[in-house]
Design a protein around this motif. Structure first.
Motif, PDB file in Angstrom:
ATOM      1  N   ALA A   1       0.875  -1.315  -0.070  1.00 52.46           N
ATOM      2  CA  ALA A   1      -0.124   0.080  -0.266  1.00 52.46           C
ATOM      3  C   ALA A   1       0.924   1.260  -0.055  1.00 52.46           C
ATOM      4  O   ALA A   1       0.382   2.368  -0.143  1.00 52.46           O
ATOM      5  N   ASN A   2       2.014   1.182   0.071  1.00 52.50           N
ATOM      6  CA  ASN A   2       2.849   2.099   0.054  1.00 52.50           C
ATOM      7  C   ASN A   2       3.435   2.975  -0.970  1.00 52.50           C
ATOM      8  O   ASN A   2       3.843   2.206  -1.761  1.00 52.50           O
ATOM      9  N   ASP A   3       3.225   4.122  -1.295  1.00 52.41           N
ATOM     10  CA  ASP A   3       3.627   4.655  -2.416  1.00 52.41           C
ATOM     11  C   ASP A   3       4.943   5.023  -2.815  1.00 52.41           C
ATOM     12  O   ASP A   3       5.328   5.392  -3.930  1.00 52.41           O
ATOM     13  N   GLN A   4       5.646   4.882  -1.663  1.00 56.40           N
ATOM     14  CA  GLN A   4       7.188   5.110  -1.785  1.00 56.40           C
ATOM     15  C   GLN A   4       8.173   3.986  -1.429  1.00 56.40           C
ATOM     16  O   GLN A   4       9.364   4.032  -1.287  1.00 56.40           O
ATOM     17  N   SER A   5       7.374   2.876  -1.504  1.00 58.93           N
ATOM     18  CA  SER A   5       8.191   1.454  -1.402  1.00 58.93           C
ATOM     19  C   SER A   5       8.756   1.131  -2.764  1.00 58.93           C
ATOM     20  O   SER A   5       8.518   1.426  -3.849  1.00 58.93           O
TER      21      SER A   5
ATOM     22  N   TYR B   1       8.093  -1.471  -4.290  1.00 60.38           N
ATOM     23  CA  TYR B   1       7.025  -2.499  -4.567  1.00 60.38           C
ATOM     24  C   TYR B   1       6.038  -1.775  -5.577  1.00 60.38           C
ATOM     25  O   TYR B   1       4.875  -2.071  -5.612  1.00 60.38           O
ATOM     26  N   ASP B   2       6.514  -0.893  -6.429  1.00 59.58           N
ATOM     27  CA  ASP B   2       5.618  -0.115  -7.316  1.00 59.58           C
ATOM     28  C   ASP B   2       5.241  -0.986  -8.625  1.00 59.58           C
ATOM     29  O   ASP B   2       4.425  -0.629  -9.188  1.00 59.58           O
ATOM     30  N   GLU B   3       6.045  -1.945  -8.836  1.00 63.53           N
ATOM     31  CA  GLU B   3       6.082  -2.730  -9.878  1.00 63.53           C
ATOM     32  C   GLU B   3       5.210  -4.057  -9.650  1.00 63.53           C
ATOM     33  O   GLU B   3       5.684  -4.640  -8.771  1.00 63.53           O
TER      34      GLU B   3
ATOM     35  N   ARG C   1       5.924  -6.698  -6.705  1.00 56.65           N
ATOM     36  CA  ARG C   1       4.825  -7.242  -5.566  1.00 56.65           C
ATOM     37  C   ARG C   1       4.411  -8.721  -5.486  1.00 56.65           C
ATOM     38  O   ARG C   1       4.278  -9.327  -4.681  1.00 56.65           O
TER      39      ARG C   1
ATOM     40  N   TYR D   1       5.855   4.311   5.319  1.00 59.14           N
ATOM     41  CA  TYR D   1       4.356   4.174   5.227  1.00 59.14           C
ATOM     42  C   TYR D   1       3.602   5.454   5.982  1.00 59.14           C
ATOM     43  O   TYR D   1       3.695   5.850   6.968  1.00 59.14           O
TER      44      TYR D   1
ATOM     45  N   GLY E   1      -0.127   5.896   5.013  1.00 60.14           N
ATOM     46  CA  GLY E   1      -1.308   5.644   4.858  1.00 60.14           C
ATOM     47  C   GLY E   1      -2.181   5.510   6.113  1.00 60.14           C
ATOM     48  O   GLY E   1      -1.781   6.070   6.984  1.00 60.14           O
TER      49      GLY E   1
END
Length: 192
Positions: free
Chosen positions: A56-60, A62-64, A68, A159, A161
């Motif tokens: 759920a983190n936009d800054q991690s 794991y954006d691709e 994930r 995180y 959120g």
């Protein structure tokens, strides 16, 4: 300064209370200490929460989608590894019986008996946890696992959120995860 005590003076640059120092030369004692600090249910809850926060983190990192997918698969296998190490720990600590349970009611014993039980392992893996340890170590390189749990830690720290995150034990939990990983690769190496 040598760091040694001298006639009642404090010992400098030494942390005897930390689990990494308490049992550094005894892997099974270290395993017992880790599962005393965090129970199997704690590991399951925390790793699941860390995974959710990372996704759920936009800054991690794991954006691709591929990252994930790898994280989801890694966390599932890591939880199986932890369950296997827990089984190994229980097998090796049976001689250290929990006498405190003796005076509990049957209902309390039943509730406690349902806690901290492996749920991901099949019967063969419960009997032989080495199978899971070996499979995990073959599937993931040690360097990858260290980077993955560090990326997870970073994702939890950054995180922002809506979910509430208790950050008071993040480093200790990370250290325990890293120690469990190191133990798994040591066990696998010694079995080969």
């Amino acid at each position: 300064m040598t760091g040694k005590e001298d006639h009642g003076k404090r010992k400098r640059f030494h942390k005897p209370y930390h689990f990494l120092n308490k049992v550094s030369n005894h892997p099974m004692q270290r395993l017992r200490e880790i599962f005393h600090i965090f129970h199997l249910d704690d590991f399951r809850d925390e790793i699941t929460k860390w995974q959710q926060l990372a996704l759920a983190n936009d800054q991690s990192v794991y954006d691709e989608g591929n990252a994930r997918e790898d994280l989801i698969d890694f966390c599932h296998e890591f939880l199986k590894l932890i369950e296997s190490l827990h089984v190994l720990n229980k097998t090796n600590t049976k001689k250290h019986k929990n006498k405190w349970k003796k005076n509990l009611s049957n209902a309390a014993k039943k509730i406690i008996g349902k806690m901290n039980q492996p749920i991901l392992l099949n019967e063969e893996e419960k009997v032989n946890p080495q199978l899971v340890i070996k499979r995990f170590c073959k599937s993931f390189s040690y360097s990858y696992t260290k980077i993955e749990i560090l990326d997870l830690l970073e994702a939890v720290i950054t995180y922002e959120g809506e979910k509430k995150v208790y950050k008071g034990n993040l480093v200790l939990f990370y250290q325990c995860m890293k120690c469990l990983l190191r133990m798994a690769y040591t066990i696998c190496k010694n079995k080969n």
